[in-house]
Design a protein around this motif. Structure first.
Motif, mmCIF file in Angstrom:
data_model
loop_
_atom_site.group_PDB
_atom_site.id
_atom_site.type_symbol
_atom_site.label_atom_id
_atom_site.label_comp_id
_atom_site.label_asym_id
_atom_site.label_seq_id
_atom_site.Cartn_x
_atom_site.Cartn_y
_atom_site.Cartn_z
ATOM 1 N N TYR A 175 21.677 53.581 16.687
ATOM 2 C CA TYR A 175 21.694 54.984 17.094
ATOM 3 C C TYR A 175 20.835 55.270 18.318
ATOM 4 C CZ TYR A 175 17.208 54.988 14.683
ATOM 5 O OH TYR A 175 15.917 54.701 14.298
ATOM 6 N N GLY A 197 24.022 55.651 12.892
ATOM 7 C CA GLY A 197 24.143 54.556 11.948
ATOM 8 C C GLY A 197 22.820 53.896 11.704
ATOM 9 N N CYS A 234 26.978 54.023 8.048
ATOM 10 C CA CYS A 234 27.310 54.769 9.257
ATOM 11 C C CYS A 234 28.480 55.683 8.928
ATOM 12 C CB CYS A 234 27.655 53.834 10.422
ATOM 13 S SG CYS A 234 29.158 52.888 10.209
ATOM 14 N N GLN A 266 30.600 47.253 14.209
ATOM 15 C CA GLN A 266 29.687 47.472 13.088
ATOM 16 C C GLN A 266 30.327 46.983 11.805
ATOM 17 O OE1 GLN A 266 26.860 50.963 13.285
ATOM 18 N NE2 GLN A 266 28.754 51.889 14.003
ATOM 19 N N TYR A 268 24.576 58.437 6.173
ATOM 20 C CA TYR A 268 25.992 58.294 6.477
ATOM 21 C C TYR A 268 26.507 59.496 7.262
ATOM 22 C CZ TYR A 268 25.973 54.734 2.770
ATOM 23 O OH TYR A 268 25.724 53.651 1.987
#
Length: 903
Positions: A647, A642, A163, A177, A459
């Motif tokens: 997402y 991510g 991410c 996360q 990313y």
């Protein structure tokens, strides 16, 4: 046409060389420095030019109750390591201290000082003191490293989690996360290695601040460097232990990365910079006490890094660099002997030397490398600062060695090299590929498959890959330096992904700042390869025609004859990525045979995470027209770019009405929905924070919004002919619309620093059915005053055609000054207005009479043409204007007196 005249002391426009060039070292230098803007952790300042970066890791330090936001990310990962940041900062500071003239001449001085301010601001935070002002902790890193319970229980790893930095610590479904623990050293663990490197960075930065003229910051930074060094010398470490908080309790972690029990070398490096900082400060009573301290450390029996000329100057082994500094500054033995051994290793083959583990060789194409594959560019360029210092030292009496050291970094060293090393890095290699991303001379390419979280296709904020996304860097991050090649010239140029084998070729690192010294040295020497910096840099990222439905959007498909929709709300934002827990969307419909108020919609979240819910409101009518809409809001749902479906969220909508049948066919939002899941451009997405629905993506059945592309335009030098602002029409295309640019002065003044468009030139127009970007150009006035960075404000107003004000309608426009150290801005004269304007006609004459007691030199400029001037205290100047269409405006700035005209 306007005539602009103002006071100045003299005029010397900076030349933009037009000669033939092999490589443009100035442009490469400008881009190499930009890399650190992309590396920033924490808050992104208003002067940051990196379009795909925003605030990140803003919760850092919350585990220990401190604000530890900031620093530079290490390589392409999400960790921030003090030792690596400090080494990197010392190299940046070293380059600006040694080559301040180059930074000034290339208009990069203010920019590099911004970078040193932001990194030292972080260094100040990580030194924790007690109530008595004594150091009790130094934080040495942030970010989870492994799932290693019970002490390291983080389920993910900040070095590999897929991410963007901007959402790395976002609590998706109430669970971060990634956990970002703060690691520290204290008296129980010792921390001389951390303290030595940090002291070096602080001391080096203090020299740079002092030369810049910021004495207060220089003194504060130097004093902190002294205290940090003394703390480290007192609290030496025999292990790699660190401390962190686990489940609310401080625990000890063993074997922390970047640490070293060879703390002597880092303390010696710190002492070397403290010596230079004390001399720069003119500290009363100081002679060479830090050199004495370094020599004491060197002579301690337990210190093993002696007589090892084959070792390098790098983050893990700074001793050779420190030796070369001490030798260059003092000529003391044993530092001279160590410096000679270190220099000779990088110049000559020494395969027969006892204890030599690897020999420096050159690749078939002529690049000098250390012989073990990978990281070779970093190893070479980071030797430049200390070795060139030694080459420049009067204590180095070996003329041949001095010459060869210079040739190694600035020429073709015939004993070893077939090409200039810097030219090999910039593209003169078997791949015709520059290892500096974003720089390549015409006909060459640059590296684009780096292991770099910020711009990799996942990313970079695109979640699970879209089918049309490349498998390498999505955006150009100027200045990323690849560490390849290997001793055979090999680089995995066509391999899109990284792994344990290719990482040593593909991971750009924050401590590769020696490239700045290499480029600055070559620029100072001049010649055909100097070139010039780009007056507009960086270019804005080009966005595709579908960008309005690419970053925030809804995918949908229909069920039950179109009365039920499965909707998937996506956050794939990447310009920049953003954390958001207030997403909502609107479904626009046209009633089918019933009043709009007789249509209802229910919403149910599918597989929502803990604490998340969905609500629906409406229907609401759009003005007095036939369009109505429902608002569907996701509550407390952090939807972030991510992996693992972070997402997006799924919402099921069910429609009904009082009579007849609900149909998608006539609906603005529903007419393209089928039974197959697809992106639906006409279901717009919003940020609902603060109770105001702010457009993020998609299209409404209206005229849309007009806004600036970003809140800060800051990519031009004063020498650029103009600054280009980008406005966009988003969220709707009905009818023709327009907006008018209105400027307001900040530290930059209209008529003196820029020329604001007026009349039709200030209006931006979009035709019916047209959306996307429009540009407007604002001329800049080049002068020779040292004004530092200036800004003015640009506002979009007077919207027509039903267009609404978008999210960003006022932007800050910065002008990077390129006249550092030249004429100070003259004092403001207050007896009369600073500027006076009269309008004169075609073929008119004008005269200016200025009176005052101070002798002044006046200069008039007509669109860059210098007209006659004279010295005061009394000045009368007349000139006949060209026979062109008038009227003309004659502006006199900073003058005492009056302006008259006759025609």
């Amino acid at each position: 046409m306007r005539l602009v005249a103002w006071l100045a002391v003299f005029s010397m426009l900076l030349p933009l060389p037009g000669r033939a060039q092999n490589h443009n070292y100035s442009e490469a230098f400008q881009k190499a420095l930009y890399f650190y803007e992309a590396q920033i952790s924490g808050a992104v300042g208003t002067n940051n030019r990196c379009e795909f970066r925003a605030d990140s890791a803003m919760r850092d330090g919350s585990d220990v109750g401190r604000d530890l936001t900031g620093g530079w990310y290490d390589a392409g990962d999400g960790v921030v390591w003090t030792i690596n940041d400090a080494f990197g900062a010392s190299l940046v500071a070293w380059s600006v201290v040694k080559y301040r003239d180059v930074y000034i001449g290339t208009a990069q001085y203010e920019i590099v000082m911004d970078r040193l301010r932001e990194i030292t601001d972080y260094f100040y935070k990580i030194v924790q003191t007690n109530g008595s002002g004594q150091i009790e902790r130094i934080y040495c890193g942030k970010g989870a490293l492994a799932h290693n319970p019970p002490l390291d229980p983080a389920p993910t790893n900040d070095r590999t989690i897929a991410c963007p930095h901007e959402v790395i610590d976002t609590p998706v479904g109430g669970v971060p996360q990634s956990y970002r623990p703060s690691y520290w050293v204290d008296a129980t663990t010792g921390g001389a290695d951390v303290a030595g490197m940090l002291a070096a960075a602080l001391a080096a930065s203090s020299v740079a601040f002092r030369e810049y003229g910021d004495t207060n910051r220089a003194e504060f930074t130097l004093n902190l460097a002294r205290r940090v060094f003394h703390w480290g010398d007192t609290n030496r470490n025999a292990t790699l232990n660190t401390r962190r908080v686990t489940n609310g309790v401080p625990v000890t972690i063993s074997s922390y990365p970047t640490r070293s029990t060879n703390y002597w070398s880092r303390l010696i490096y710190g002492a070397a910079w403290l010596h230079r900082a004390e001399l720069a400060a003119g500290t009363p009573g100081y002679t060479a006490q830090w050199v004495d301290k370094a020599e004491q450390l060197y002579n301690e029996p337990a210190y093993g890094s002696k007589n090892r000329g084959w070792a390098h100057f790098m983050v893990a082994q700074p001793f050779n660099g420190a030796y070369a500094m001490m030798a260059a500054d003092t000529g003391r033995q044993p530092f001279v002997s160590e410096a000679n051994s270190y220099a000779n290793y990088w110049l000559y083959t020494r395969a027969n030397e006892t204890g030599l583990s690897t020999d420096i060789t050159n690749t078939p194409a002529g690049f000098v490398c250390r012989g073990d594959g990978g990281w070779n560019i970093n190893y070479l360029v980071d030797q430049a600062p200390p070795l060139l210092d030694w080459a420049d030292s009067p204590y180095n009496t070996n003329t041949l060695q001095k010459t060869n050291l210079n040739l190694l970094f600035t020429g073709t060293y015939s004993n070893k090299c077939l090409v200039r090393q810097i030219d090999y890095i910039l593209g003169d290699n078997p791949y015709s590929m520059s290892y500096l991303q974003g720089y390549a001379k015409p006909g060459y390419s640059w590296v684009s498959n780096l292991h770099y979280r910020t711009t990799w296709f996942r990313y970079g904020g695109l979640g699970t890959p879209m089918s049309d996304q490349p498998l390498w860097n999505t955006y150009v991050t100027y200045g990323l330096l690849a560490p390849g090649p290997d001793p055979t010239d090999y680089y995995p140029a066509t391999r899109p992904l990284t792994n344990g084998t290719t990482i040593k070729y593909q991971e750009p690192i924050v401590y590769s700042g020696g490239i700045l010294t290499v480029l600055a040295r070559n620029i100072r020497l001049g010649g055909t390869n100097v070139g010039s910096v780009l007056s507009t840099f960086p270019p804005w990222i080009e966005r595709g025609a579908d960008y309005q439905t690419r970053h925030f959007f809804v995918e949908a498909y229909s069920q039950l004859s179109g009365t039920r929709l499965q909707c998937f709300v996506n956050n794939r934002a990447s310009l920049p990525p953003r954390e958001i827990n207030t997403l909502g969307f609107r479904y626009y419909f046209t009633p089918d045979g019933v009043p709009g108020t007789n249509v209802s919609c229910s919403a149910v979240g599918i597989n929502l995470l803990a604490g998340e819910s969905v609500s629906v409101a409406g229907p609401f009518q759009v003005g007095s027209g036939t369009n109505w809409y429902f608002e569907i809001k996701l509550n407390n749902a952090y939807i972030v770019p991510g992996e693992n479906n972070a997402y997006r969220r799924q919402v099921q909508l069910t429609f009904s009405q009082s009579s007849g049948s609900f149909s998608l066919a006539n609906d603005h939002s529903g007419k393209t929905i089928t039974t197959s899941q697809a992106r639906i451009p006409n279901i717009p997405v919003y940020d609902t924070s603060g109770g105001t629905w702010k457009w993020l993506g998609g299209f409404e059945p209206g005229a849309g919004y007009i806004q600036w592309r970003r809140a800060h335009f800051n990519n031009v030098l004063e020498r650029a002919s103009n600054v280009v602002l980008i406005a966009e029409r988003v969220g709707g295309t009905n009818g023709a619309v327009s907006a008018t640019l209105i400027t307001s002065n900040g530290t930059a003044t209209n008529g003196v620093d820029f020329l604001a468009p007026t009349g039709s030139a200030a209006i931006l127009n979009w035709a019916a059915g047209e959306s996307g970007e429009k540009t407007i150009s604002i001329p800049l006035v080049q002068d020779d005053y040292d004004e530092r960075r200036e800004f003015f404000m640009a506002t979009l107003d007077q919207f027509t055609g039903g267009a609404q004000a978008g999210v960003v309608t006022t932007a800050r426009v910065s002008i990077e000054d390129d006249d550092f150290g030249k004429i100070p801005v003259p004092p403001v004269i207050t007896q009369q207005p600073q500027s006076q304007t009269v309008v004169v006609g075609e073929n008119a004459t004008f005269s200016v009479t200025a009176t005052g007691s101070a002798p002044l030199f006046y200069q008039w400029r007509f669109y860059g043409t210098n007209l006659p001037g004279a010295t005061g205290p009394v000045l009368t100047l007349s000139n006949v204007l060209p026979a062109q269409a008038g009227p003309y405006s004659v502006v006199v700035s900073n003058a005492v007196g009056s302006v008259t005209s006759s025609n």
